[in-house]
Enzyme design. Structure first.
Site, mmCIF file in Angstrom:
data_model
loop_
_atom_site.group_PDB
_atom_site.id
_atom_site.type_symbol
_atom_site.label_atom_id
_atom_site.label_comp_id
_atom_site.label_asym_id
_atom_site.label_seq_id
_atom_site.Cartn_x
_atom_site.Cartn_y
_atom_site.Cartn_z
ATOM 1 N N GLU A 1 -5.530 -4.880 10.426
ATOM 2 C CA GLU A 1 -4.509 -3.864 10.660
ATOM 3 C C GLU A 1 -4.844 -3.089 11.936
ATOM 4 O O GLU A 1 -5.675 -2.168 11.893
ATOM 5 C CB GLU A 1 -4.462 -2.880 9.486
ATOM 6 C CG GLU A 1 -4.126 -3.520 8.153
ATOM 7 C CD GLU A 1 -3.563 -2.485 7.182
ATOM 8 O OE1 GLU A 1 -2.447 -2.709 6.706
ATOM 9 O OE2 GLU A 1 -4.208 -1.464 6.937
ATOM 10 N N SER B 1 3.216 -2.122 10.390
ATOM 11 C CA SER B 1 4.652 -2.226 10.701
ATOM 12 C C SER B 1 5.247 -3.590 10.371
ATOM 13 O O SER B 1 6.176 -4.039 11.055
ATOM 14 C CB SER B 1 4.923 -1.854 12.162
ATOM 15 O OG SER B 1 4.560 -0.498 12.391
ATOM 16 N N GLU C 1 -7.006 4.652 7.455
ATOM 17 C CA GLU C 1 -6.796 6.079 7.140
ATOM 18 C C GLU C 1 -8.003 6.654 6.401
ATOM 19 O O GLU C 1 -8.292 7.843 6.505
ATOM 20 C CB GLU C 1 -5.489 6.251 6.346
ATOM 21 C CG GLU C 1 -4.283 6.080 7.266
ATOM 22 C CD GLU C 1 -3.032 5.525 6.629
ATOM 23 O OE1 GLU C 1 -2.921 5.561 5.381
ATOM 24 O OE2 GLU C 1 -2.157 5.045 7.376
ATOM 25 N N LYS D 1 0.177 4.234 -0.370
ATOM 26 C CA LYS D 1 -0.463 5.436 0.190
ATOM 27 C C LYS D 1 -0.212 6.638 -0.728
ATOM 28 O O LYS D 1 -0.115 6.456 -1.940
ATOM 29 C CB LYS D 1 -0.001 5.675 1.633
ATOM 30 C CG LYS D 1 -0.160 4.411 2.469
ATOM 31 C CD LYS D 1 -0.016 4.624 3.949
ATOM 32 C CE LYS D 1 -0.208 3.293 4.671
ATOM 33 N NZ LYS D 1 -0.169 3.422 6.119
ATOM 34 N N GLY E 1 2.476 2.212 10.797
ATOM 35 C CA GLY E 1 3.498 3.251 10.698
ATOM 36 C C GLY E 1 4.193 3.585 12.005
ATOM 37 O O GLY E 1 4.882 4.589 12.110
ATOM 38 N N ASN F 1 0.875 -1.176 0.000
ATOM 39 C CA ASN F 1 0.000 0.000 0.000
ATOM 40 C C ASN F 1 0.910 1.222 0.000
ATOM 41 O O ASN F 1 1.457 1.588 1.032
ATOM 42 C CB ASN F 1 -0.882 -0.050 1.261
ATOM 43 C CG ASN F 1 -1.711 1.203 1.423
ATOM 44 O OD1 ASN F 1 -1.792 2.033 0.524
ATOM 45 N ND2 ASN F 1 -2.324 1.343 2.595
ATOM 46 N N HIS G 1 -9.549 1.066 4.500
ATOM 47 C CA HIS G 1 -8.285 1.255 5.232
ATOM 48 C C HIS G 1 -8.537 2.233 6.378
ATOM 49 O O HIS G 1 -9.333 3.170 6.241
ATOM 50 C CB HIS G 1 -7.205 1.797 4.285
ATOM 51 C CG HIS G 1 -5.858 1.830 4.937
ATOM 52 N ND1 HIS G 1 -5.500 2.823 5.821
ATOM 53 C CD2 HIS G 1 -4.823 0.969 4.879
ATOM 54 C CE1 HIS G 1 -4.267 2.570 6.272
ATOM 55 N NE2 HIS G 1 -3.840 1.450 5.718
HETATM 56 P P1 PGA Z 1 2.730 0.248 7.612
HETATM 57 O O1 PGA Z 1 1.283 0.484 6.959
HETATM 58 O O2 PGA Z 1 3.272 -1.030 7.024
HETATM 59 O O3 PGA Z 1 3.530 1.470 7.189
HETATM 60 O O4 PGA Z 1 2.547 0.165 9.075
HETATM 61 C C1 PGA Z 1 0.407 -0.587 6.723
HETATM 62 C C2 PGA Z 1 -0.861 -0.061 6.146
HETATM 63 O O5 PGA Z 1 -1.320 1.030 6.533
HETATM 64 O O6 PGA Z 1 -1.475 -0.721 5.279
#
Ligand code: PGA
Length: 255
Positions: free
Chosen positions: A170, A216, A102, A14, A176, A12, A100
């Site tokens: 997630e 992460s 976000e 983003k 992150g 992803n 997601h």
């Molecule tokens: P990350 O993000 O691997 O940077 O923690 C995962 C995601 O948001 O899909």
């Protein structure tokens, strides 16, 4: 990881990357695959909308699948700035993320919104990667299982099958941050998701649905996470922006 479900390693990206960066990253991954048409893992990249057409070209002939990060629930119409599932299918996408965290947080997407998007994705013959996960306050309050159950049942379309839907667990607090739940905690939630899927879709169908862990995941922790019985791959943010890290995670599927 099971012997029967093919692991998926999905990146992803983003809101990252201009044309040159995205093309370079996708081309690097295609090179690393080295013409292999049927690797043990299924590799998917989900670039920002602006890069999808260019990436489709850069990965032509490789085993990399193309995904998008979101779509509107309607096919077309007066929705300024939005992108529909048929538009993504038209660009060669196979997958679209839905819900997601976000999107849920920054755009107020509810479970019902996520379900409507997932329905639109499936109606366009694309596959949905439906994302769910608890916040840190919910985890601390002992509500993880309830939150995950509610999000899953509220976001899963009726027409979901093992072939057209993937669930990504997630935990919001792991995205992150460099923090992850323990392996036992991840397995516990994934087992719950599979049990809930069995209630909704039947045992056989649920046994075939791929469940990704996200938050992460990196080359250092991927082997342990991917070895868990009900973890069938990863949804990777930060580490998917470096071809060597993303590749190293994919390689962990072999162990
Ligand atoms: P990350 O993000 O691997 O940077 O923690 C995962 C995601 O948001 O899909």
């Amino acid at each position: 990881m099971s012997q029967t479900r093919r692991p998926m390693i999905a990146g992803n990206w983003k809101m990252n990357g201009l044309k040159a960066d995205g093309t370079a990253l996708a081309s690097d991954l295609a090179k690393l695959l080295n013409g292999e048409t049927d690797p043990v893992f299924e590799m998917v990249v989900c670039p920002p909308f602006t890069l999808i057409a260019g990436i489709a070209e850069a990965i032509t002939g490789s085993a990399i699948g193309l995904g998008a990060q979101d779509c509107h629930a309607a096919d077309k119409g007066a929705h300024t700035g939005d992108i529909s599932a048929p538009m993504l299918a038209d660009l060669g996408c196979k997958y679209v993320l839905a819900g997601h965290s976000e999107r849920r947080t920054n755009h107020g997407e509810s479970d019902a919104d996520v379900k409507a998007k997932a329905e639109a994705i499936l109606a366009s013959d694309l596959s949905a990667i439906i994302c769910i996960g608890e916040t840190e306050a919910e985890r601390d309050g002992g509500k993880t299982m309830d939150v995950v159950k509610t999000q899953l049942s509220g976001s899963l379309p009726k027409s979901a099958t093992a072939a057209n839907s993937v669930i990504a667990y997630e935990p919001v607090w792991a995205i992150g941050t460099g923090r992850t739940p323990s392996d036992d905690e991840v397995q516990e939630v994934h087992a719950l998701i599979r049990a809930e899927l069995a209630k909704a879709l039947g045992e056989d169908e649920a046994a075939g649905v791929r469940l990704l862990y996200g938050g992460s995941m990196n080359p250092g922790n991927a082997s342990n996470l991917l070895a868990l019985a009900d973890v069938d791959g990863g949804l990777i943010g930060g580490a998917s922006l470096k071809s060597e890290d993303f590749w190293a995670i994919a390689q962990s599927c072999d162990t």
